[in-house]
Design a protein around this motif. Structure first.
Motif, PDB file in Angstrom:
ATOM      1  N   ALA A 399       0.838  -1.204   0.000  1.00  0.00           N
ATOM      2  CA  ALA A 399       0.000   0.000   0.000  1.00  0.00           C
ATOM      3  C   ALA A 399       0.873   1.254   0.000  1.00  0.00           C
ATOM      4  O   ALA A 399       0.590   2.237  -0.705  1.00  0.00           O
ATOM      5  N   THR A 400       1.963   1.227   0.783  1.00  0.00           N
ATOM      6  CA  THR A 400       2.902   2.355   0.787  1.00  0.00           C
ATOM      7  C   THR A 400       3.699   2.410  -0.504  1.00  0.00           C
ATOM      8  O   THR A 400       3.911   3.484  -1.083  1.00  0.00           O
ATOM      9  N   ALA A 401       4.151   1.239  -0.968  1.00  0.00           N
ATOM     10  CA  ALA A 401       4.968   1.196  -2.179  1.00  0.00           C
ATOM     11  C   ALA A 401       4.187   1.681  -3.397  1.00  0.00           C
ATOM     12  O   ALA A 401       4.775   2.246  -4.334  1.00  0.00           O
ATOM     13  N   ARG A 402       2.895   1.472  -3.387  1.00  0.00           N
ATOM     14  CA  ARG A 402       2.077   1.907  -4.525  1.00  0.00           C
ATOM     15  C   ARG A 402       2.175   3.424  -4.697  1.00  0.00           C
ATOM     16  O   ARG A 402       2.316   3.932  -5.822  1.00  0.00           O
ATOM     17  N   ASN A 403       2.109   4.165  -3.602  1.00  0.00           N
ATOM     18  CA  ASN A 403       2.194   5.618  -3.690  1.00  0.00           C
ATOM     19  C   ASN A 403       3.544   6.073  -4.230  1.00  0.00           C
ATOM     20  O   ASN A 403       3.639   7.020  -5.012  1.00  0.00           O
ATOM     21  N   VAL A 404       4.598   5.371  -3.812  1.00  0.00           N
ATOM     22  CA  VAL A 404       5.938   5.722  -4.295  1.00  0.00           C
ATOM     23  C   VAL A 404       6.052   5.441  -5.785  1.00  0.00           C
ATOM     24  O   VAL A 404       6.570   6.252  -6.563  1.00  0.00           O
ATOM     25  N   ALA A 405       5.593   4.266  -6.216  1.00  0.00           N
ATOM     26  CA  ALA A 405       5.708   3.891  -7.621  1.00  0.00           C
ATOM     27  C   ALA A 405       4.894   4.801  -8.531  1.00  0.00           C
ATOM     28  O   ALA A 405       5.269   5.050  -9.684  1.00  0.00           O
ATOM     29  N   MET A 406       3.798   5.339  -8.012  1.00  0.00           N
ATOM     30  CA  MET A 406       2.927   6.169  -8.839  1.00  0.00           C
ATOM     31  C   MET A 406       3.354   7.634  -8.862  1.00  0.00           C
ATOM     32  O   MET A 406       3.270   8.303  -9.906  1.00  0.00           O
ATOM     33  N   PHE A 407       3.846   8.148  -7.722  1.00  0.00           N
ATOM     34  CA  PHE A 407       4.066   9.591  -7.616  1.00  0.00           C
ATOM     35  C   PHE A 407       5.525   9.990  -7.375  1.00  0.00           C
ATOM     36  O   PHE A 407       5.818  11.190  -7.359  1.00  0.00           O
ATOM     37  N   ALA A 408       6.427   9.031  -7.186  1.00  0.00           N
ATOM     38  CA  ALA A 408       7.823   9.396  -6.910  1.00  0.00           C
ATOM     39  C   ALA A 408       8.783   8.520  -7.702  1.00  0.00           C
ATOM     40  O   ALA A 408       9.809   8.083  -7.189  1.00  0.00           O
ATOM     41  N   ASN A 409       8.432   8.282  -8.952  1.00  0.00           N
ATOM     42  CA  ASN A 409       9.254   7.397  -9.777  1.00  0.00           C
ATOM     43  C   ASN A 409       9.740   8.119 -11.042  1.00  0.00           C
ATOM     44  O   ASN A 409       9.818   7.531 -12.117  1.00  0.00           O
ATOM     45  N   GLU A 410      10.058   9.405 -10.887  1.00  0.00           N
ATOM     46  CA  GLU A 410      10.500  10.151 -12.054  1.00  0.00           C
ATOM     47  C   GLU A 410      11.785   9.599 -12.652  1.00  0.00           C
ATOM     48  O   GLU A 410      11.986   9.610 -13.865  1.00  0.00           O
ATOM     49  N   SER A 411      12.678   9.087 -11.799  1.00  0.00           N
ATOM     50  CA  SER A 411      13.959   8.569 -12.287  1.00  0.00           C
ATOM     51  C   SER A 411      13.854   7.161 -12.846  1.00  0.00           C
ATOM     52  O   SER A 411      14.808   6.656 -13.443  1.00  0.00           O
ATOM     53  N   GLY A 412      12.713   6.501 -12.645  1.00  0.00           N
ATOM     54  CA  GLY A 412      12.533   5.143 -13.151  1.00  0.00           C
ATOM     55  C   GLY A 412      13.141   4.063 -12.291  1.00  0.00           C
ATOM     56  O   GLY A 412      13.186   2.896 -12.688  1.00  0.00           O
ATOM     57  N   GLU A 413      13.618   4.416 -11.084  1.00  0.00           N
ATOM     58  CA  GLU A 413      14.280   3.415 -10.242  1.00  0.00           C
ATOM     59  C   GLU A 413      13.302   2.411  -9.642  1.00  0.00           C
ATOM     60  O   GLU A 413      13.717   1.363  -9.127  1.00  0.00           O
ATOM     61  N   TYR A 414      11.994   2.709  -9.703  1.00  0.00           N
ATOM     62  CA  TYR A 414      11.009   1.776  -9.183  1.00  0.00           C
ATOM     63  C   TYR A 414      10.148   1.193 -10.303  1.00  0.00           C
ATOM     64  O   TYR A 414       8.998   0.799 -10.065  1.00  0.00           O
ATOM     65  N   ASP A 415      10.696   1.102 -11.499  1.00  0.00           N
ATOM     66  CA  ASP A 415       9.932   0.551 -12.620  1.00  0.00           C
ATOM     67  C   ASP A 415       9.556  -0.904 -12.386  1.00  0.00           C
ATOM     68  O   ASP A 415       8.459  -1.344 -12.750  1.00  0.00           O
ATOM     69  N   ASP A 416      10.479  -1.681 -11.805  1.00  0.00           N
ATOM     70  CA  ASP A 416      10.178  -3.089 -11.548  1.00  0.00           C
ATOM     71  C   ASP A 416       9.060  -3.222 -10.518  1.00  0.00           C
ATOM     72  O   ASP A 416       8.201  -4.106 -10.616  1.00  0.00           O
ATOM     73  N   LEU A 417       9.042  -2.334  -9.536  1.00  0.00           N
ATOM     74  CA  LEU A 417       7.964  -2.344  -8.548  1.00  0.00           C
ATOM     75  C   LEU A 417       6.639  -1.965  -9.197  1.00  0.00           C
ATOM     76  O   LEU A 417       5.602  -2.596  -8.947  1.00  0.00           O
ATOM     77  N   ALA A 418       6.657  -0.949 -10.059  1.00  0.00           N
ATOM     78  CA  ALA A 418       5.430  -0.528 -10.732  1.00  0.00           C
ATOM     79  C   ALA A 418       4.886  -1.636 -11.625  1.00  0.00           C
ATOM     80  O   ALA A 418       3.666  -1.860 -11.689  1.00  0.00           O
ATOM     81  N   ALA A 419       5.790  -2.369 -12.310  1.00  0.00           N
ATOM     82  CA  ALA A 419       5.352  -3.471 -13.171  1.00  0.00           C
ATOM     83  C   ALA A 419       4.712  -4.579 -12.352  1.00  0.00           C
ATOM     84  O   ALA A 419       3.699  -5.168 -12.747  1.00  0.00           O
ATOM     85  N   TYR A 420       5.286  -4.862 -11.169  1.00  0.00           N
ATOM     86  CA  TYR A 420       4.705  -5.913 -10.323  1.00  0.00           C
ATOM     87  C   TYR A 420       3.336  -5.491  -9.792  1.00  0.00           C
ATOM     88  O   TYR A 420       2.397  -6.287  -9.766  1.00  0.00           O
ATOM     89  N   LEU A 421       3.216  -4.241  -9.392  1.00  0.00           N
ATOM     90  CA  LEU A 421       1.944  -3.765  -8.870  1.00  0.00           C
ATOM     91  C   LEU A 421       0.865  -3.791  -9.964  1.00  0.00           C
ATOM     92  O   LEU A 421      -0.295  -4.113  -9.694  1.00  0.00           O
ATOM     93  N   LYS A 422       1.277  -3.471 -11.173  1.00  0.00           N
ATOM     94  CA  LYS A 422       0.315  -3.521 -12.276  1.00  0.00           C
ATOM     95  C   LYS A 422      -0.124  -4.960 -12.538  1.00  0.00           C
ATOM     96  O   LYS A 422      -1.313  -5.250 -12.765  1.00  0.00           O
ATOM     97  N   LYS A 423       0.842  -5.890 -12.476  1.00  0.00           N
ATOM     98  CA  LYS A 423       0.515  -7.297 -12.669  1.00  0.00           C
ATOM     99  C   LYS A 423      -0.379  -7.816 -11.552  1.00  0.00           C
ATOM    100  O   LYS A 423      -1.293  -8.622 -11.771  1.00  0.00           O
ATOM    101  N   ARG A 424      -0.112  -7.337 -10.367  1.00  0.00           N
ATOM    102  CA  ARG A 424      -0.906  -7.767  -9.203  1.00  0.00           C
ATOM    103  C   ARG A 424      -2.235  -7.003  -9.114  1.00  0.00           C
ATOM    104  O   ARG A 424      -3.096  -7.335  -8.311  1.00  0.00           O
ATOM    105  N   LYS A 425      -2.362  -5.963  -9.947  1.00  0.00           N
ATOM    106  CA  LYS A 425      -3.583  -5.146 -10.018  1.00  0.00           C
ATOM    107  C   LYS A 425      -3.837  -4.421  -8.699  1.00  0.00           C
ATOM    108  O   LYS A 425      -4.963  -4.376  -8.198  1.00  0.00           O
ATOM    109  N   VAL A 426      -2.745  -3.875  -8.160  1.00  0.00           N
ATOM    110  CA  VAL A 426      -2.885  -3.040  -6.974  1.00  0.00           C
ATOM    111  C   VAL A 426      -3.042  -1.605  -7.440  1.00  0.00           C
ATOM    112  O   VAL A 426      -2.162  -1.060  -8.126  1.00  0.00           O
TER     113      VAL A 426
END
Length: 427
Positions: A399-426
């Motif tokens: 739940a916390t990581a979702r906010n980071v991946a959506m709003f604090a990922n300008e550098s792309g360092e959390y792309d793998d996290l964002a891809a997992y959350l999208k796959k998990r449909k969070v």
């Protein structure tokens, strides 16, 4: 000629190096087998921990061929003159008793076998002669597990192979491509998913020493002591290269300096200096760090040349969950458990959650056994009931990581996290 008993005890001592009675028993067998040189090393290890151990001193003397002094025989009274009791005489003040020599010239031994036998005593301020002055503070381990013991994590293993293990196994290619043996890798993900276990497996895969550090090993109330502890840690790792240096909860030790008081900022600065290897080369020192909150780690720590590579350690997949449950049930009485069904019912569970699930199932079976007076096995019903009671602990983290991946990922360092959350449909 090899002695099976001695070989077996040697393996046991290697597995339990702090078992001093076992080490003494091995030393005694080595002396009896006329293998004094090997016995010296084991006796020396005991004396390093217990300088007053009489058995170890005697074994050392026997191994070195030093005869023990004969005990003086009592002088019998003559037949014509029976022993007469003497009147008590006033005794002058006695000085403290002087310890009698044991028959071993320890000073001569230390000079002759200085490279094998450590000095029995050191003066204040001298470094520890056993492994260097820091090994009494930081435990240097030899990891016995490898990546084969880690279930799942195929992507993580692949990244480790490219970053560390491949260059280590292929020195010619490493030289050709100019790949340095220094580097840093940041493992992040929800708690309880095996980041520490993975770091130990990397050390075991490399055949390297392993040093684990937490914030309690560094912080000290005295000004400057925390920085010195951190420097000593890296010096110990450099002295044991190749070495895997594991910094657990790096967000606590390397928190963003903008949010810290001045005393803690200097600790972070010292950590940056040590990672750069300014005062000593870091070749052969592999820095692995772990955190549950990578967004709290100071940005300077993740600069290229420091902890510049990041790997997301996710909850175990279905095959890994089945393997973890099987591991935690291996010494318990079980019958008729369908691990595949249990794995299907525990999606998003961490490794720690699965261990707790098996513990809860065992409690169910034990409670029924106490109530009925008859021992029964842990069954599938217990496991499924435990799965309904134990909920995955990773939901709060995601739940916390979702906010980071959506709003604090300008550098792309959390792309793998964002891809997992999208796959998990969070969302």
């Amino acid at each position: 000629m090899s002695d099976p008993l001695i070989d077996s005890l040697t393996a046991a001592v290697q597995a339990r190096p702090d078992d001093l009675p076992l080490r003494l028993h091995l030393a005694e067998l080595l002396v009896a087998a006329d293998r004094g040189a090997e016995a010296i090393g084991h006796a020396a290890q005991v004396l390093a921990r217990e300088p007053g151990n009489v058995t170890a001193q005697q074994l050392m003397g026997r191994a070195l061929g030093t005869p023990s002094p004969p005990s003086p025989a009592p002088q019998p009274a003559g037949p014509s003159e029976p022993a007469q009791p003497q009147p008590a005489q006033p005794q002058p003040a006695q000085s403290p008793p002087v310890q009698q020599p044991t028959g071993v010239d320890w000073s001569a031994m230390e000079q002759q076998f200085g490279d094998v036998v450590p000095p029995r005593f050191t003066r204040t301020g001298e470094p520890d002669p056993i492994q260097g002055h820091q090994d009494r503070i930081f435990d240097v381990e030899s990891a016995t597990i490898t990546l084969a013991d880690v279930g799942g994590m195929a992507d993580v293993k692949k990244r480790l192979e490219v970053s560390f293990l491949g260059p280590l196994r292929n020195p010619k290619l490493r030289t050709l491509f100019g790949k340095s043996l220094r580097g840093g890798l940041l493992l992040y993900g929800p708690p309880g998913c095996g980041k520490t276990f993975l770091a130990r497996a990397v050390a075991g895969e490399m055949g390297a020493a392993f040093i684990s550090l937490s914030i309690t090993d560094v912080l000290n109330m005295w000004v400057g002591s925390s920085e010195k502890n951190l420097h000593d840690l890296f010096e110990s790792a450099r002295g044991h290269a190749p070495c895997v240096l594991f910094l657990d909860e790096i967000d606590a030790l390397g928190h963003k300096r903008s949010q810290l008081q001045s005393s803690m900022r200097t600790v972070v600065n010292q950590l940056l200096t040590e990672l750069d290897g300014v005062q000593g080369g870091n070749d052969g020192v592999f820095v692995l760090a772990a955190t549950n909150a990578p967004w709290d780690v100071d940005a300077a720590l993740r600069r290229p040349g420091r902890l510049d590579r990041t790997v997301l350690v996710l909850p175990p997949d279905r095959p890994a969950r089945a393997a973890i449950c099987e591991f935690h049930l291996r010494d318990r009485p079980v019958a008729g458990i369908d691990l595949e069904q249990v794995a299907a019912a525990t999606e998003h569970y961490s490794g720690a959650d699965l261990a707790h699930l098996c513990e809860t199932a065992a409690e169910y079976a034990m409670r029924d056994s106490i109530a009925s007076g008859e021992i029964r096995m842990i069954g599938q019903a217990d496991m499924m009931a435990a799965a309904r009671e134990v909920r995955p602990s990773t939901d709060a983290w995601f739940a916390t990581a979702r906010n980071v991946a959506m709003f604090a990922n300008e550098s792309g360092e959390y792309d793998d996290l964002a891809a997992y959350l999208k796959k998990r449909k969070v969302r």
